[in-house]
Design a protein around this motif. Sequence first.
Motif, PDB file in Angstrom:
ATOM      1  N   ILE A  81       0.571  -1.393  -0.001  1.00 20.77           N
ATOM      2  CA  ILE A  81       0.149   0.072  -0.031  1.00 20.77           C
ATOM      3  C   ILE A  81       0.753   1.180  -0.042  1.00 20.77           C
ATOM      4  CG2 ILE A  81      -1.794   1.379   1.486  1.00 20.77           C
ATOM      5  CD1 ILE A  81      -2.917  -1.400   2.109  1.00 20.77           C
ATOM      6  N   TRP A  82       1.969   1.172   0.903  1.00 19.65           N
ATOM      7  CA  TRP A  82       2.871   2.369   1.068  1.00 19.65           C
ATOM      8  C   TRP A  82       3.502   2.722  -0.368  1.00 19.65           C
ATOM      9  CZ3 TRP A  82       2.268   6.480   3.934  1.00 19.65           C
ATOM     10  CH2 TRP A  82       1.745   6.351   5.095  1.00 19.65           C
ATOM     11  N   GLY A  83       3.804   1.408  -1.162  1.00 18.47           N
ATOM     12  CA  GLY A  83       4.794   1.446  -2.107  1.00 18.47           C
ATOM     13  C   GLY A  83       3.690   2.138  -3.203  1.00 18.47           C
ATOM     14  N   GLN A  84       2.465   1.969  -3.407  1.00 15.12           N
ATOM     15  CA  GLN A  84       1.426   2.277  -4.261  1.00 15.12           C
ATOM     16  C   GLN A  84       1.298   3.797  -4.163  1.00 15.12           C
ATOM     17  OE1 GLN A  84      -2.093  -0.043  -3.656  1.00 15.12           O
ATOM     18  NE2 GLN A  84      -1.349  -1.745  -5.011  1.00 15.12           N
ATOM     19  N   LEU A  85       0.957   4.104  -2.935  1.00 16.93           N
ATOM     20  CA  LEU A  85       0.972   5.455  -2.615  1.00 16.93           C
ATOM     21  C   LEU A  85       2.252   6.371  -3.055  1.00 16.93           C
ATOM     22  CD1 LEU A  85      -1.028   5.678   0.960  1.00 16.93           C
ATOM     23  CD2 LEU A  85      -1.927   5.976  -1.397  1.00 16.93           C
ATOM     24  N   LEU A  86       3.437   6.012  -2.644  1.00 12.35           N
ATOM     25  CA  LEU A  86       4.503   6.882  -2.998  1.00 12.35           C
ATOM     26  C   LEU A  86       4.993   6.878  -4.462  1.00 12.35           C
ATOM     27  CD1 LEU A  86       6.689   5.672   0.025  1.00 12.35           C
ATOM     28  CD2 LEU A  86       5.657   7.807  -0.302  1.00 12.35           C
ATOM     29  N   LEU A  87       4.887   5.778  -5.106  1.00 14.69           N
ATOM     30  CA  LEU A  87       4.950   5.704  -6.472  1.00 14.69           C
ATOM     31  C   LEU A  87       4.024   6.326  -7.146  1.00 14.69           C
ATOM     32  CD1 LEU A  87       6.283   2.034  -7.314  1.00 14.69           C
ATOM     33  CD2 LEU A  87       7.727   4.301  -7.196  1.00 14.69           C
ATOM     34  N   SER A  88       2.832   6.273  -6.812  1.00 11.52           N
ATOM     35  CA  SER A  88       1.723   6.908  -7.678  1.00 11.52           C
ATOM     36  C   SER A  88       1.662   8.599  -7.512  1.00 11.52           C
ATOM     37  CB  SER A  88       0.118   6.657  -6.980  1.00 11.52           C
ATOM     38  OG  SER A  88       0.171   5.382  -7.235  1.00 11.52           O
ATOM     39  N   LEU A  89       2.339   9.035  -6.246  1.00 11.31           N
ATOM     40  CA  LEU A  89       2.200  10.289  -5.852  1.00 11.31           C
ATOM     41  C   LEU A  89       3.656  10.904  -6.805  1.00 11.31           C
ATOM     42  CD1 LEU A  89       1.868  10.712  -2.283  1.00 11.31           C
ATOM     43  CD2 LEU A  89       0.314  11.555  -4.026  1.00 11.31           C
ATOM     44  N   ALA A  90       4.759  10.193  -6.987  1.00  8.59           N
ATOM     45  CA  ALA A  90       5.715  10.751  -7.824  1.00  8.59           C
ATOM     46  C   ALA A  90       5.491  10.665  -9.226  1.00  8.59           C
ATOM     47  CB  ALA A  90       7.033   9.671  -7.658  1.00  8.59           C
ATOM     48  N   PHE A  91       4.576   9.580  -9.655  1.00  8.05           N
ATOM     49  CA  PHE A  91       4.340   9.648 -11.074  1.00  8.05           C
ATOM     50  C   PHE A  91       3.510  10.626 -11.419  1.00  8.05           C
ATOM     51  CE2 PHE A  91       4.490   7.642 -14.928  1.00  8.05           C
ATOM     52  CZ  PHE A  91       3.301   7.558 -15.597  1.00  8.05           C
ATOM     53  N   LEU A  92       2.397  10.975 -10.501  1.00 10.89           N
ATOM     54  CA  LEU A  92       1.539  11.932 -10.986  1.00 10.89           C
ATOM     55  C   LEU A  92       2.196  13.384 -10.791  1.00 10.89           C
ATOM     56  CD1 LEU A  92      -1.571  10.858  -8.866  1.00 10.89           C
ATOM     57  CD2 LEU A  92      -1.255  10.571 -11.218  1.00 10.89           C
ATOM     58  N   ALA A  93       3.219  13.521 -10.165  1.00  8.59           N
ATOM     59  CA  ALA A  93       3.881  14.837 -10.114  1.00  8.59           C
ATOM     60  C   ALA A  93       4.740  15.117 -11.144  1.00  8.59           C
ATOM     61  CB  ALA A  93       4.819  14.798  -8.945  1.00  8.59           C
ATOM     62  N   LEU A  94       5.033  14.061 -11.894  1.00  7.50           N
ATOM     63  CA  LEU A  94       5.786  14.201 -13.298  1.00  7.50           C
ATOM     64  C   LEU A  94       4.720  14.565 -14.351  1.00  7.50           C
ATOM     65  CD1 LEU A  94       8.411  11.050 -13.128  1.00  7.50           C
ATOM     66  CD2 LEU A  94       8.762  13.759 -13.136  1.00  7.50           C
ATOM     67  N   VAL A  95       3.794  13.860 -14.136  1.00  7.20           N
ATOM     68  CA  VAL A  95       2.537  13.987 -15.311  1.00  7.20           C
ATOM     69  C   VAL A  95       2.174  15.366 -15.084  1.00  7.20           C
ATOM     70  CG1 VAL A  95       0.168  13.670 -15.893  1.00  7.20           C
ATOM     71  CG2 VAL A  95       1.830  11.635 -15.400  1.00  7.20           C
TER      72      VAL A  95
END
Length: 271
Positions: A33-47
Amino acid sequence: MWENAAPTPPPQHGSPSSGRRRRVSQSDGDYVIWGQLLLSLAFLALVLLAQMMDLPFLPALRTAFREAMMPEQNTFLSENRELSKFTEQAVQTLANTVQKFMPTQSQTATPETAVRQTHAKAQQVPSGAREESYLPSFAICFPLAGRACTETSGYGWRTDPMGGSGSDFHLGNDLAAEEGTAILAAADGVVRCAGVHSSYGRYVRILHANGDETLYAHMQYLFVHTGQRISAGDCLGTVGDTGNATGPHLHFELLHKGIRYDPSEALQNAA
């Protein structure tokens, strides 16, 4: 390797190892869960950065993300690839939201807005005119008897009503009324000019207190003359369509110290 490891027999119910394995499974779920949240936030920041800076690397980011979701990553992400689905959906939602709330100029500009923006950049308000409204310090009368009129053209930029290919800056308000309707003086004053003009047709210009003036154009008949003192409400003439006019109406202007201002607010407050 993991493929060569001997299978471990399932633990019996109630054995000590059973509780330990359940605790390990819960901990692994937390990491996912934490991995999903962190990776998703990082990816969305790039987008978001790509959208805001209009950078064309969003497809490349999505391709890189799909490549990252290879089978060997299942030890961390799970076989259903929930992170991939979640992030892909979030990217699409974010892109649609940014496009909706941060539209380009071509999407938001109406024809009228585009015309005004063009004038603002390419043309200036004519000399002797201002775009803002002005209210005289004294009360004024409405310039048409019974207020029997309809405003057909306001103050400011407009399409040329005489059929020209461009546009012009309208220096007053046009109040369409039946021909012969009485035109009234807006306030006490002295007639500065009562005559005929190539564009105004028959018109009257009155000087009031504090350097204020009113102008009445396209009149059918004139009932006053230059230099005459008049009082508020006196009949100056009648509505017509002389000069450059497309129909019977009163063209009304408001000036302060020789500068024309938008008379709309003054007309709204007129008695």
